[in-house]
Write a protein that holds these residues in place. Structure first.
Motif, mmCIF file in Angstrom:
data_model
loop_
_atom_site.group_PDB
_atom_site.id
_atom_site.type_symbol
_atom_site.label_atom_id
_atom_site.label_comp_id
_atom_site.label_asym_id
_atom_site.label_seq_id
_atom_site.Cartn_x
_atom_site.Cartn_y
_atom_site.Cartn_z
ATOM 1 N N GLN A 1 0.835 -1.201 0.000
ATOM 2 C CA GLN A 1 0.000 0.000 0.000
ATOM 3 C C GLN A 1 0.872 1.254 0.000
ATOM 4 O OE1 GLN A 1 -3.635 0.548 -0.102
ATOM 5 N NE2 GLN A 1 -2.555 2.377 -0.701
ATOM 6 N N CYS B 1 2.028 5.079 0.042
ATOM 7 C CA CYS B 1 1.347 6.095 0.838
ATOM 8 C C CYS B 1 2.062 7.438 0.815
ATOM 9 C CB CYS B 1 1.214 5.615 2.271
ATOM 10 S SG CYS B 1 2.797 5.318 3.055
ATOM 11 N N PRO C 1 -3.003 6.201 2.529
ATOM 12 C CA PRO C 1 -2.765 5.606 1.216
ATOM 13 C C PRO C 1 -2.713 6.664 0.113
ATOM 14 C CG PRO C 1 -4.481 4.407 2.387
ATOM 15 C CD PRO C 1 -4.193 5.653 3.190
#
Length: 176
Positions: A74, A76, A121
């Motif tokens: 993820q 970010c 995110p």
């Protein structure tokens, strides 16, 4: 790219601290945001503040930091923020973002410096922008062959030569 940071003050069930600040979001900057922080929402359980005007830049010298971010499950944004006790904006202490980055290395340095760093995110278009930059500027270092551990000299925790023995040094002489 220019972004704005949304900080949220939320009520918590604690006698010691009834409120806490958290990073809510990082959004693309829009001209209508202006340049000054402003209150977006206030009710009995939360406040949301918009802090516009942060520039996120990618630098060739930190391509490794972006590579580490873009290759995580993820990717970010990281935001460093601080509490300002005497802010002209609010009647109580307020969380004020200091900087926004996509670099894993920048975030690590700030955490090492005991700064408050939170992440949210990154949207797909930002991840794609970062991936393009990494593809263009990041060079993977060739892995060096690691010498087998058996060839390293045996040393104790002080760096002095150590020896291993199979003799029993302590304990009784047998079962009795």
């Amino acid at each position: 790219m220019d972004v704005a940071v949304v900080m949220r003050r939320e009520r918590i069930a604690s006698a010691w601290q009834p409120w806490r600040w958290v990073l809510a979001d990082v959004v693309p900057h829009e001209d209508g945001f202006g340049r000054q922080p402003r209150l977006l929402l206030k009710d009995a359980n939360e406040e949301r503040w918009l802090h516009p005007g942060f520039r996120v830049e990618l630098h060739r010298g930190d391509a490794e930091g972006y590579y580490l971010n873009v290759t995580t499950p993820q990717p970010c944004f990281w935001v460093v923020w601080r509490i300002e006790e005497e802010a002209a904006l609010a009647d109580s202490p307020i969380a004020v973002p200091q900087t926004v980055t996509l670099s894993y290395h920048d975030a690590g340095r700030w955490l090492d410096a005991q700064e408050t760093v939170e992440q949210v995110p990154a949207p797909p278009d930002v991840v794609q922008w970062m991936q393009h930059f990494v593809d263009e500027h990041h060079v993977l270092e060739a892995k060096r062959r690691q010498r087998p551990q058996s060839f390293k000299p045996l040393v104790d925790r002080f760096g002095s030569p150590a020896c291993v023995s199979t003799e029993k040094k302590f304990g009784g002489g047998g079962r009795g």
